[in-house]
Design a protein around this motif. Structure first.
Motif, PDB file in Angstrom:
ATOM      1  N   ARG A 389      42.295  15.301  10.836  1.00  8.49           N
ATOM      2  CA  ARG A 389      42.399  14.434   9.876  1.00  8.49           C
ATOM      3  C   ARG A 389      43.189  13.011  10.431  1.00  8.49           C
ATOM      4  O   ARG A 389      43.985  12.964  11.078  1.00  8.49           O
ATOM      5  N   VAL A 390      42.701  11.933   9.926  1.00  5.66           N
ATOM      6  CA  VAL A 390      43.400  10.564  10.173  1.00  5.66           C
ATOM      7  C   VAL A 390      44.290  10.502   9.334  1.00  5.66           C
ATOM      8  O   VAL A 390      44.409  10.901   8.324  1.00  5.66           O
ATOM      9  N   GLU A 391      45.564  10.109  10.058  1.00  8.57           N
ATOM     10  CA  GLU A 391      46.918   9.845   9.200  1.00  8.57           C
ATOM     11  C   GLU A 391      46.877   8.968   8.281  1.00  8.57           C
ATOM     12  O   GLU A 391      47.253   8.813   7.143  1.00  8.57           O
ATOM     13  N   ASP A 392      46.462   7.781   8.687  1.00  8.69           N
ATOM     14  CA  ASP A 392      46.477   6.673   7.772  1.00  8.69           C
ATOM     15  C   ASP A 392      45.001   6.008   7.693  1.00  8.69           C
ATOM     16  O   ASP A 392      44.695   5.255   8.595  1.00  8.69           O
ATOM     17  N   LEU A 393      44.604   6.325   6.455  1.00  7.81           N
ATOM     18  CA  LEU A 393      43.088   5.652   6.311  1.00  7.81           C
ATOM     19  C   LEU A 393      43.188   4.273   6.280  1.00  7.81           C
ATOM     20  O   LEU A 393      41.778   3.568   6.511  1.00  7.81           O
ATOM     21  N   ASN A 394      44.056   3.488   5.932  1.00  3.68           N
ATOM     22  CA  ASN A 394      44.193   2.108   6.238  1.00  3.68           C
ATOM     23  C   ASN A 394      43.995   1.549   7.641  1.00  3.68           C
ATOM     24  O   ASN A 394      42.902   0.836   7.789  1.00  3.68           O
ATOM     25  N   ASP A 395      44.452   2.364   8.427  1.00  2.52           N
ATOM     26  CA  ASP A 395      44.019   1.909  10.010  1.00  2.52           C
ATOM     27  C   ASP A 395      42.576   2.241  10.309  1.00  2.52           C
ATOM     28  O   ASP A 395      42.151   1.479  11.028  1.00  2.52           O
ATOM     29  N   ALA A 396      42.202   3.324   9.961  1.00  2.37           N
ATOM     30  CA  ALA A 396      40.574   3.832   9.853  1.00  2.37           C
ATOM     31  C   ALA A 396      39.741   2.710   9.444  1.00  2.37           C
ATOM     32  O   ALA A 396      38.922   2.258  10.071  1.00  2.37           O
ATOM     33  N   LEU A 397      40.301   2.191   8.406  1.00  2.00           N
ATOM     34  CA  LEU A 397      39.320   1.054   7.780  1.00  2.00           C
ATOM     35  C   LEU A 397      39.448   0.152   8.362  1.00  2.00           C
ATOM     36  O   LEU A 397      38.109  -0.692   8.877  1.00  2.00           O
ATOM     37  N   ILE A 398      40.536  -0.504   9.114  1.00  2.00           N
ATOM     38  CA  ILE A 398      40.409  -1.729   9.772  1.00  2.00           C
ATOM     39  C   ILE A 398      39.652  -1.319  11.319  1.00  2.00           C
ATOM     40  O   ILE A 398      39.051  -2.487  11.531  1.00  2.00           O
ATOM     41  N   LYS A 399      39.951  -0.117  11.722  1.00  2.00           N
ATOM     42  CA  LYS A 399      38.950   0.155  12.782  1.00  2.00           C
ATOM     43  C   LYS A 399      37.555  -0.093  12.719  1.00  2.00           C
ATOM     44  O   LYS A 399      36.834  -0.527  13.443  1.00  2.00           O
ATOM     45  N   VAL A 400      37.291   0.498  11.582  1.00  2.00           N
ATOM     46  CA  VAL A 400      35.561   0.396  11.245  1.00  2.00           C
ATOM     47  C   VAL A 400      35.239  -1.017  10.979  1.00  2.00           C
ATOM     48  O   VAL A 400      34.268  -1.528  11.304  1.00  2.00           O
ATOM     49  N   LEU A 401      35.976  -1.698  10.281  1.00  2.00           N
ATOM     50  CA  LEU A 401      35.771  -2.975  10.018  1.00  2.00           C
ATOM     51  C   LEU A 401      35.729  -4.047  11.187  1.00  2.00           C
ATOM     52  O   LEU A 401      34.897  -4.857  11.347  1.00  2.00           O
ATOM     53  N   LYS A 402      36.485  -3.635  12.226  1.00  2.00           N
ATOM     54  CA  LYS A 402      36.484  -4.441  13.272  1.00  2.00           C
ATOM     55  C   LYS A 402      35.222  -3.963  14.286  1.00  2.00           C
ATOM     56  O   LYS A 402      34.818  -4.316  15.348  1.00  2.00           O
ATOM     57  N   SER A 403      34.541  -2.912  14.059  1.00  2.00           N
ATOM     58  CA  SER A 403      33.528  -2.198  14.791  1.00  2.00           C
ATOM     59  C   SER A 403      32.482  -3.304  15.099  1.00  2.00           C
ATOM     60  O   SER A 403      32.058  -3.943  14.018  1.00  2.00           O
ATOM     61  N   GLU A 404      31.717  -3.748  15.996  1.00  2.00           N
ATOM     62  CA  GLU A 404      30.717  -4.542  16.297  1.00  2.00           C
ATOM     63  C   GLU A 404      29.751  -4.474  15.435  1.00  2.00           C
ATOM     64  O   GLU A 404      29.087  -5.322  14.845  1.00  2.00           O
ATOM     65  N   ASN A 405      29.251  -3.140  15.016  1.00  2.00           N
ATOM     66  CA  ASN A 405      28.309  -3.116  14.040  1.00  2.00           C
ATOM     67  C   ASN A 405      28.390  -3.394  12.424  1.00  2.00           C
ATOM     68  O   ASN A 405      27.698  -3.866  11.803  1.00  2.00           O
ATOM     69  N   ILE A 406      29.840  -3.284  12.316  1.00  2.00           N
ATOM     70  CA  ILE A 406      30.186  -3.499  10.794  1.00  2.00           C
ATOM     71  C   ILE A 406      30.646  -5.194  10.814  1.00  2.00           C
ATOM     72  O   ILE A 406      30.537  -5.724   9.759  1.00  2.00           O
ATOM     73  N   ALA A 407      31.397  -5.571  11.616  1.00  2.00           N
ATOM     74  CA  ALA A 407      32.202  -6.694  11.778  1.00  2.00           C
ATOM     75  C   ALA A 407      31.019  -7.842  11.300  1.00  2.00           C
ATOM     76  O   ALA A 407      29.729  -7.811  11.536  1.00  2.00           O
ATOM     77  N   SER A 408      31.437  -9.029  10.656  1.00  2.00           N
ATOM     78  CA  SER A 408      30.608 -10.200  10.153  1.00  2.00           C
ATOM     79  C   SER A 408      29.820 -10.710  11.105  1.00  2.00           C
ATOM     80  O   SER A 408      30.395 -10.932  12.406  1.00  2.00           O
ATOM     81  N   LYS A 409      28.533 -10.841  10.717  1.00  2.00           N
ATOM     82  CA  LYS A 409      27.706 -11.471  11.946  1.00  2.00           C
ATOM     83  C   LYS A 409      27.521 -12.834  11.803  1.00  2.00           C
ATOM     84  O   LYS A 409      26.513 -13.657  12.367  1.00  2.00           O
ATOM     85  N   GLU A 410      28.426 -13.476  11.144  1.00  2.00           N
ATOM     86  CA  GLU A 410      28.297 -15.056  11.120  1.00  2.00           C
ATOM     87  C   GLU A 410      28.327 -15.822  12.323  1.00  2.00           C
ATOM     88  O   GLU A 410      27.586 -16.703  12.300  1.00  2.00           O
TER      89      GLU A 410
END
Lengths: 729, 220
Positions: A389-410
């Motif tokens: 289990r991931v300790e802090d889901l806030n950190d996990a969310l940031i990692k996922v938002l930063k992933s090249e596939n999720i990050a803004s394609k602007e």
């Protein structure tokens, strides 16, 4: 090396040619067979399976087999569209490869007489920690942008995907969409003995020679030496060609038009004659060439861009030449339609080649290859409980938002002019783009989609998902999905395991598109997307078109007002296999792809589009990569309207947040409409529940009474917005 | 008032300019690049890639037959509006000072863009208030306005800066987005007012811009 091997033919194929001709082919003839019997032109490895597609529907005016598909949208109009790959050229020469990909697909649209109104693309690369991949991304985006921007067709939607499997084999799939009065649809059928054949547009040079054959083998170290097989694009020429052609298209004396794509003059003349059941004679000495001393075979297989072949009623040649002169373009009568069913090539008076059109155009045998379930499919088991289990889901969310596939394609789409011609209602960055149809109240909703990771885990389920997700993107704008075009990107079909995945993907597309009533009207197959080291995931990209009866009702993904209810439509299951979360946090691509139920998707879509039409929905967003929590963020970002979610679930918190279960939407609606919305979904047999409301400027999620996500929108948005830009600039 | 939109081979915002003028009931026509301009009150040089712009942007277009009389036209006090590629052509023609270089980040940029209205004493901006913020989209690869210090001083002295970027997207000197000639009847700008013609498309600030031109001719 035998002479037939030099043009990429097998011994067996060569034997068939000799039997068909009753003699040995000369060099020119052999070259023509080499390119036309290549996988790229003949579809010999895919044709038999492509027959499985459902291609019929009440709206379909033109299915597969023409330059593009055409679908009735009412008001006497048709939408004409197609997607095509330009993968191999883009791997070697990203800028020109991508640019000419756009040029080629645009010509497919205006060849049908339609005016292109929008372009889309699906592009895939290896991860950006490798400089080479950055260079490829940069080149491809520049190429697509520069070409589309110069021609003045808005590039309105697309997807940019990163995975190691695309490092050696980037994918560049370009789609174009046009509009035409349906009684003006042109087909490329050569007819009328004695009618003239006119080659128009750019001059013919030595570029792109052998491009079709080059696209029909794996990429290797030696491929670099084939750079000359990559064509060079000239968008200015294309713009002129587009305007000149459209000026002529509705003239009664224009019998048929075909663009020159892979295999150039050989394929365009042969295909038109084949469709018309006639013969065609071409005098290569009449072709306007860019270079001196070009051989007849070079002229016949050159893939110089921005050229079209017209068949015109005898006596009307001057009319054509006049229009092209106005646009400062070349046009030359180079041949005529004959009745002997041969493609005859002359150089002046001398016959330099003569082959039966049917043998050349249709003689490459369609093979149904043997297939075998790949072993790797048995090695994908994922034990969810073993994931720490991931300790802090806030950190996990940031990692996922930063992933090249999720990050803004602007960074990508701001290089495309997505507004030119002033019809773009919903811009890139949402689920699907919406483009107004001039002269009507209607609009088209457009998207391209494929999660190839799911296709790797389960090619059948993954292909179904690609169709259903595209449909959901369309529905989120309020439009009804009406038809699809597909670009099937696979590795070497001669490998039984690859061929299995290809077959499964076709079955999956067929299944989903039948249920959703979105027939396949055009498409393209790209094989041999593998190198010595890597093989791409099965990637059946789906381009979908939807129809919105009232353009004023177009819906977007963004939360609109504070105090609105937030509704989750669909069921969240214990499905983390193949998810972005699993890849980003645990570095794994394992497990089962999420299950996809097209019947439920169909009901959900019908209900949602109805509610949007009735004006009950403020915003709608499809839940896809990154799961519900990423979808919530994306809804919140643009207007910076926060959300507080309170839910009860028996799932692990992280799985509830990041599960990529299919068939789901995040909606927002005014409170007074909520009961009606929930009841309506229930009537369609679809689960919908209020999970929270728009509030403040934070993303806050409470699961079973515990706060698991609590972050300000600004922090999350910055990370998501800046990631790609930071890497690329 | 009569308007003409010049169509160069490679123009692609000609239709958008035509559309907005037609919408506002202006008598408007297209002028093909090798025709001559007539007595149109407003000539629009639209956006796009005239003649492919393979040389410097606008460098070929300035030799077009349609522009042969453009200087006389300007001297007569008729209005000339160059948008995007049109602005580039006007600088090549020396009808406006300065030059347009590649964007600072070297990439094409398409985006909404907020501008500050600096000068309302022009035929194109008389319905705005000084300091108004308007949203006209941008879509260009070479919109980085350059002028030397002396030239900039002149522009400021003569109140020739009409629009400035609120957040400079392309590296333009002094955030300049649009300028007029000294007399005020020639405007060149990189942003596209003709794209801001409909709420459904993201905004209609551009209508005020074109209505200003109409109002100008009503007063004249």
């Amino acid at each position: 090396m035998n002479r037939y091997e030099k043009v990429g033919l097998t011994k067996e194929e060569y034997k068939r040619i000799v039997e068909g001709l009753n003699r040995e082919p000369n060099d020119l003839e052999l070259s023509m067979f080499g390119v036309l019997w290549s996988e790229h032109c003949s579809y010999k490895n895919s044709r038999a399976l492509l027959k499985l597609f459902n291609t019929k529907g009440e709206r379909v005016l033109q299915g597969p087999g023409e330059n593009a598909g055409a679908v009735d949208i009412g008001d006497d109009l048709a939408v004409v569209f197609k997607i095509e790959s330009h993968n191999h050229p883009s791997a070697l020469e990203p800028y020109q490869g991508a640019a000419t990909g756009v040029g080629g697909i645009l010509r497919d649209i205006f060849t049908m007489g339609a005016r292109p109104i929008a372009n889309l693309n699906s592009i895939r690369f290896g991860h950006l920690n490798d400089e080479r991949n950055k260079r490829l991304l940069k080149g491809v985006v520049n190429g697509i942008g520069n070409y589309g921007n110069s021609v003045g067709i808005p590039t309105v939607a697309g997807e940019t995907v990163f995975d190691d499997c695309y490092s050696d084999n980037p994918l560049v799939n370009a789609m174009s969409v046009g509009i035409i009065r349906k009684d003006k649809l042109k087909r490329a059928i050569a007819q009328g003995v004695g009618n003239s054949v006119i080659l128009v547009g750019h001059t013919t040079g030595r570029d792109g020679i052998g491009g079709a054959s080059f696209a029909s083998c794996n990429l290797t170290e030696e491929s670099e030496a084939m750079r000359s097989a990559v064509q060079v694009g000239d968008p200015f020429m294309e713009k002129l060609l587009l305007e000149a052609c459209l000026e002529l298209m509705d003239k009664e004396y224009v019998v048929a038009v075909q663009d020159l794509g892979a295999a150039g003059l050989t394929s365009s003349s042969c295909e038109m004659a084949l469709r018309g059941g006639c013969g065609i004679k071409i005098d290569v000495s009449k072709v306007v060439t860019r270079e001196e001393n070009m051989l007849p075979e070079e002229i016949m297989i050159s893939e110089s861009q921005e050229r079209m072949l017209f068949v015109v009623k005898k006596g009307y040649e001057e009319e054509i030449l006049k229009v092209f002169k106005k646009w400062n373009l070349n046009a030359a009568v180079i041949g005529e339609i004959i009745d002997d069913k041969n493609l005859t090539v002359t150089a002046g008076d001398k016959v330099v080649g003569c082959v039966p059109v049917e043998l050349l155009g249709d003689g490459a045998k369609a093979t149904l290859r043997s297939y075998r379930r790949p072993k790797y499919l048995d090695e994908l088991h994922l034990d969810i409980d073993s994931l720490k289990r991931v300790e802090d889901l806030n950190d996990a969310l940031i990692k996922v938002l930063k992933s090249e596939n999720i990050a803004s394609k602007e960074w990508v789409y701001r290089q495309y002019d997505y507004m030119v011609r002033t019809n773009t209602i919903v811009r890139p960055g949402g689920d699907a783009a919406v483009v107004a149809v001039e002269g009507t109240d209607k609009a088209l909703s457009l998207t391209v989609d494929c999660n190839s990771r799911y296709c790797y885990l389960d090619p059948y389920e993954g292909a179904k998902i690609a169709v259903c997700e595209a449909a959901r993107n369309i529905a989120a704008t309020g439009a009804t999905p009406i038809a699809i075009t597909d670009c099937l990107n696979f590795a070497n079909p001669e490998d039984e395991e690859v061929y299995y995945t290809f077959r499964q993907a076709i079955l999956g597309i067929t299944e989903a598109s039948k249920v959703l009533n979105t027939p396949v009207v055009s498409g393209n197959v790209s094989f041999y997307n593998e190198s010595n080291k890597t093989r791409i995931y099965p990637t059946p990209t789906i381009g979908m078109v939807g129809l919105l009866e009232d353009k004023n009702k177009a819906c977007t993904i963004d939360f609109k007002e504070l105090g609105d209810s937030v509704i989750l439509v669909g069921e969240t299951l214990n499905e983390i296999g193949g998810s972005e979360y699993l890849k980003v946090i645990y570095g794994k691509v394992l497990g089962s792809a999420p299950r996809c139920y097209p019947e439920i998707e169909k009901n959900t879509i019908e209900c949602l589009t109805k509610l949007i039409k009735e004006g009950l929905i403020q915003s709608a967003h499809d839940v896809s990569e990154g799961g519900m929590i990423v979808a919530l963020c994306e809804c919140a970002f643009k207007n910076e309207i926060g959300v507080e979610v309170n839910v009860k679930t028996s799932l692990r918190e992280d799985i509830f947040l990041f599960s990529e279960s299919q068939g789901r939407f995040i909606l927002s609606a005014k409170k007074e409409y909520v009961d009606e919305i929930i009841t309506e979904f229930k009537r369609y047999g679809v689960l919908a529940e209020v999970i929270g409301e728009t509030k403040g400027s934070k993303i806050e999620v409470n699961i079973n009474g515990t706060r698991v996500i609590d972050k300000s929108i600004c922090d999350l948005k910055r990370v998501w917005e800046e990631e790609l830009q930071c890497i690329m600039d | 008032m009569k308007a003409g939109v010049i169509v160069f081979p490679g123009s692609n915002c000609d239709i958008d300019a035509y559309k907005v003028l037609e919408k506002l009931n202006v008598e408007v026509k297209y002028i093909w690049h090798d025709e001559k301009i007539d007595d149109e009150d407003l000539i629009v040089l639209p956006g796009g890639f005239s003649y492919g712009d393979y040389l410097r942007c606008g460098a070929i277009a300035r030799f077009a037959k349609a522009l042969e009389n453009i200087n006389e036209h300007i001297e007569k006090g008729k209005l000339v509006l160059g948008i995007c590629n049109g602005f580039q052509i006007l600088t090549e023609l020396k009808a406006l000072p300065g030059a347009l270089l590649r964007n600072k980040n070297l990439n094409f940029i398409c985006s909404d863009c907020n501008l500050i209205v600096e000068n309302t004493d022009t035929p194109f901006t008389n319905l705005f208030k000084k300091g108004d913020i308007v949203n006209f989209p941008i879509a260009h690869g070479e919109g980085n306005y350059y002028i030397d210090d002396e030239g900039l001083g002149e522009l400021i002295k003569n109140n020739q800066i009409v629009f400035r970027y609120q957040n400079n997207p392309n590296g333009s000197v002094a955030d300049i987005a649009g300028i007029v000639n000294k007399r005020g009847n020639v405007l060149g700008m990189m942003p596209h007012p003709e794209r801001a013609q409909d709420k459904l498309l993201g905004g209609e600030d551009g209508l005020v811009f074109f209505k200003s031109v109409i109002a100008y001719f009503k007063e004249v």
